[in-house]
Design an enzyme around this catalytic site. Sequence first.
Site, PDB file in Angstrom:
ATOM      1  N   TYR A  62      15.957  29.683  10.542  1.00 25.43           N
ATOM      2  CA  TYR A  62      14.745  30.428  10.907  1.00 25.43           C
ATOM      3  C   TYR A  62      14.569  30.446  12.426  1.00 25.43           C
ATOM      4  O   TYR A  62      14.815  29.450  13.107  1.00 25.43           O
ATOM      5  CB  TYR A  62      13.520  29.760  10.284  1.00 25.43           C
ATOM      6  CG  TYR A  62      13.419  29.986   8.800  1.00 25.43           C
ATOM      7  CD1 TYR A  62      13.269  31.260   8.273  1.00 25.43           C
ATOM      8  CD2 TYR A  62      13.463  28.908   7.925  1.00 25.43           C
ATOM      9  CE1 TYR A  62      13.167  31.463   6.907  1.00 25.43           C
ATOM     10  CE2 TYR A  62      13.351  29.097   6.552  1.00 25.43           C
ATOM     11  CZ  TYR A  62      13.204  30.381   6.053  1.00 25.43           C
ATOM     12  OH  TYR A  62      13.104  30.585   4.701  1.00 25.43           O
ATOM     13  N   LYS A  92       0.846  -1.201   0.000  1.00 22.67           N
ATOM     14  CA  LYS A  92       0.000   0.000   0.000  1.00 22.67           C
ATOM     15  C   LYS A  92       0.880   1.249   0.000  1.00 22.67           C
ATOM     16  O   LYS A  92       2.067   1.175   0.337  1.00 22.67           O
ATOM     17  CB  LYS A  92      -0.907  -0.018   1.232  1.00 22.67           C
ATOM     18  CG  LYS A  92      -0.151  -0.042   2.558  1.00 22.67           C
ATOM     19  CD  LYS A  92      -1.071  -0.402   3.702  1.00 22.67           C
ATOM     20  CE  LYS A  92      -0.309  -0.472   5.030  1.00 22.67           C
ATOM     21  NZ  LYS A  92      -1.106  -1.130   6.075  1.00 22.67           N
TER      22      LYS A  92
END
Length: 383
Positions: free
Chosen positions: A269, A50
């Site tokens: 950041y 999957k």
Amino acid sequence: MPEFFRDEAAAGFDPASASTILTVDLDAIAANYRHLRSIGGGADVAGVVKADAYGLGLAPVAETLACAGCTTFFVTDTDEGIALRVALPGATIYVTNGLTPGAAALYRGHGLRPCLGSLAEVEEWRKVASHAGMALPAALHFDTGMSRLGFDEVEAARLTAEPALIAGIDVTLVMSHLACSDEPEHPLNAIQLARFKPIRDAFASRPASFANSGGALLGPDYCFDLIRSGYGLYGGTSGPGPSPFRPAVRLETRVLQIRDVPPGITAGYGATWEARGPRRLATLATGYADGYFRSLAASGRVYVGGHYAPLAGRVSMDLLTVDLTGVPEGAVKRGDFAELIGPHVTLDEVADRAGTIGYEVLTRLGDRAKRLYTGGHLTVPES
Ligand SMILES: *Cc1c(COP(=O)(O)O)cnc(C)c1O
């Protein structure tokens, strides 16, 4: 099908253009398949492919498994089932989401088997079988502790008491799914097993499937006729102790810049990282848009130039910065590759440090990395 994946993957692969490389070791996946075959007390092993084979590539992974002897596969929905049918025309394919309303024609048209998990689904599949004038194959999925998919206790009791309810359905598998297989000591494992046994006995002539990768490691009692394995095949171990599986994934990224910074300079950041002394930093070409978790900023590390280097500051969308100060001068140069996941920084370590599980790490690996497939057999057996 000679060298199908390697050629296809290698086509258009120019190492000079690669910022990030995801290498999938198909031989490791085949070896992990054979290992699971050897521990299940004779149980067969199905490949769970999957979510694009947990992000590693449906076709190459499924074909590798087929070459290793795998004939049964599990996917999530009909789209995945149809894609797998194209890759493996002869495979047995189960769809775990079950029969969605109106999807019966898709199942029949592509030879997919639903994992029926409610009496409503059973009813719909019976109607389709009746129109078709033949028994249609399906798995019966029983819930023994997940409360997610599968017949609940009440419906299970009705099904086992009234065989007429499944007349017209060719029950090719009776299955359930473990909630805590990655915690061998968890009491729910034995409780689920005890709930599954009478269900299995009620369908004693049908093959039974109970264990995922972790379940298979709980012992042959858990394996019944068919193990459904995904994570283990791809080299992950969610339980305690050393992994019996071979790592199958390596994620490497380019060193874009190296710079020396004086004390007091911040990186990234939010300026959350500050040089406590003179530091050497390297900027790497992977960020959270590549599936590298932002939460790794706190404790993540990479392996570069033969040494570990901790992350310095926040992970950006396309970049991350590491502290190279502990790496000998000259060991790393611009253009080198750093290992983000691989033999030195395992998938499970990365997951743990990111505060998640390796399944999520694998399935978040994006399309931006160049994919390289190594190993793999040359021919898929006719089936
Ligand atoms: C995903 C899944 C599996 C495979 O589990 P792994 O832990 O990856 O081996 C097996 N069965 C079902 C029903 C699943 O959804």
